[in-house]
Write an enzyme that holds these catalytic residues in place. Structure first.
Site, PDB file in Angstrom:
ATOM      1  N   ASP A  30       0.819  -1.226   0.000  1.00  0.00           N
ATOM      2  CA  ASP A  30       0.000   0.000   0.000  1.00  0.00           C
ATOM      3  C   ASP A  30       0.846   1.267   0.000  1.00  0.00           C
ATOM      4  O   ASP A  30       0.328   2.369   0.093  1.00  0.00           O
ATOM      5  CB  ASP A  30      -0.948   0.005   1.214  1.00  0.00           C
ATOM      6  N   GLY A  31       2.178   1.107  -0.065  1.00  0.00           N
ATOM      7  CA  GLY A  31       3.065   2.277  -0.173  1.00  0.00           C
ATOM      8  C   GLY A  31       3.706   2.701   1.140  1.00  0.00           C
ATOM      9  O   GLY A  31       4.562   3.585   1.152  1.00  0.00           O
ATOM     10  N   GLU A  32       3.333   2.074   2.245  1.00  0.00           N
ATOM     11  CA  GLU A  32       3.929   2.474   3.531  1.00  0.00           C
ATOM     12  C   GLU A  32       5.350   1.928   3.657  1.00  0.00           C
ATOM     13  O   GLU A  32       5.677   0.882   3.107  1.00  0.00           O
ATOM     14  CB  GLU A  32       3.049   1.957   4.684  1.00  0.00           C
ATOM     15  N   LYS A 183      14.292  42.221   1.092  1.00  0.00           N
ATOM     16  CA  LYS A 183      13.423  41.434   0.204  1.00  0.00           C
ATOM     17  C   LYS A 183      12.027  41.341   0.810  1.00  0.00           C
ATOM     18  O   LYS A 183      11.889  41.231   2.021  1.00  0.00           O
ATOM     19  CB  LYS A 183      14.017  40.027   0.068  1.00  0.00           C
TER      20      LYS A 183
HETATM   21  C1  R5P Z   1      14.398  32.782   2.523  1.00  0.00           C
HETATM   22  O1  R5P Z   1      14.283  33.526   3.476  1.00  0.00           O
HETATM   23  C2  R5P Z   1      15.590  31.905   2.284  1.00  0.00           C
HETATM   24  O2  R5P Z   1      16.660  32.267   3.092  1.00  0.00           O
HETATM   25  C3  R5P Z   1      16.002  31.900   0.827  1.00  0.00           C
HETATM   26  O3  R5P Z   1      16.430  33.192   0.455  1.00  0.00           O
HETATM   27  C4  R5P Z   1      14.840  31.485  -0.036  1.00  0.00           C
HETATM   28  O4  R5P Z   1      14.217  30.354   0.488  1.00  0.00           O
HETATM   29  C5  R5P Z   1      15.254  31.216  -1.445  1.00  0.00           C
HETATM   30  O5  R5P Z   1      14.140  30.829  -2.176  1.00  0.00           O
HETATM   31  P1  R5P Z   1      14.038  31.101  -3.736  1.00  0.00           P
HETATM   32  O6  R5P Z   1      15.293  30.549  -4.360  1.00  0.00           O
HETATM   33  O7  R5P Z   1      12.816  30.350  -4.161  1.00  0.00           O
HETATM   34  O8  R5P Z   1      13.884  32.569  -3.918  1.00  0.00           O
END
Ligand code: R5P
Length: 289
Positions: A30-32, A183
């Site tokens: 069953d995949g377990e 960011k």
């Molecule tokens: C986020 O805070 C992490 O430190 C990385 O910057 C992030 O997970 C990178 O994800 P992606 O490459 O999808 O932008």
């Protein structure tokens, strides 16, 4: 005991004469998953489990739970665990109302089995706190990797505030200045944007430092901004290179010169600009401390 460990890491352990026990693994119809450990006596004083939880995070996590509980059943006196890549570590808080703290759901039970825990570049202090208050050694490998390849740069940049401590540590080791970008991630669409910032990088070689490159969005935006600011060369030192979806094309389009990464995850594609550094010795040093 190894679980999901990349081939190159496994080979290094063999070269270090580490005795490796492979559990018997089966999948039920069953995949377990089924695990049984043979060749480890109950009188064994200490066993180390080394696990990487990517790719196939869910199944690797189940395998790790089963492995740890098998060891508990054998009444091993001490269990040390090294997690090369901590899956679900980024969902370390409730960003939106109605979300779980996935990292705590998954790592709280794991902590109960272990006397010692080493994590390679955990995403955040919250993802470490999820080990139920157990002391966790968080290994930051950027300086080690830079030294191993003889990296020379003039400036270190964190692509977001979350990576500023990594940038500070690496810049101190390399004797350079450092800074960070800001960011923003739309928590619903996943879309990211990076605010424009004046960076003193004209004709300088810059290293971007981070824990994970997944879709490449964060890194590509940082690379683009650095070239715009006049950087002569842009290298990234990122511990876990998952490189999912269109990440490789995205980073290539941004003009990345080199991506230095550790052998914490098994990956199928290796673009020519990717340099993988073996960190098995560094991890074992921490486990044996
Ligand atoms: C986020 O805070 C992490 O430190 C990385 O910057 C992030 O997970 C990178 O994800 P992606 O490459 O999808 O932008």
């Amino acid at each position: 005991m190894l679980s999901g460990v990349p081939k190159s890491f496994r080979e290094s352990l063999k070269n270090m004469n580490v005795e490796i026990v492979n559990p018997i693994r089966k999948t039920f119809p069953d995949g377990e998953q089924y695990i049984r450990i043979e060749g480890v006596e109950s009188s064994t004083e200490e066993v180390f489990v080394v696990a990487s939880l990517y790719p196939l995070q869910d199944s690797k996590l189940i395998e790790l739970y089963l492995t740890l509980d098998s060891l508990k059943g054998l009444e091993i006196a001490k269990i040390g665990l090294a997690i090369l890549y901590q899956a679900y570590g980024r969902q370390d808080k409730r960003f939106l109302c109605g979300e779980p703290v996935s990292a705590c759901v998954l790592y709280k039970p794991i902590a109960e089995y272990c006397d010692k825990i080493v994590v390679v570049d955990a995403h955040s202090k919250h993802s470490i706190e999820c080990f139920d208050g157990k002391k966790v050694e968080n290994v930051l490998p950027h300086g080690y990797m830079a030294k191993k390849i003889g990296l020379k740069v003039d400036f270190v940049l964190a692509p977001d505030r979350g990576a500023i401590e990594r940038a500070r540590v690496l810049a101190t080791e390399l004797g350079t200045e450092y800074d960070n970008l800001d960011k923003f991630r739309d928590r619903v669409t996943g879309e990211i944007s990076v605010s424009e910032k004046e960076l003193d990088v004209k004709n300088r070689r810059v290293a971007i430092v981070d824990d994970i490159v997944s879709t490449g969005g964060t890194l590509a935006k940082a690379v683009e901004q650095l070239y715009k600011a006049g950087a002569s060369k842009v290298i990234a030192i990122v511990t876990h290179a998952l490189l999912v979806g269109r990440a490789i094309e995205r980073l290539e389009a941004a003009g990345i010169d080199m991506l230095v990464t550790a052998n914490t995850v098994e990956r199928s594609s290796r673009p020519r600009w990717l340099v993988e550094v073996d960190i098995a010795e560094l991890v074992m040093e921490q486990l044996l401390k």
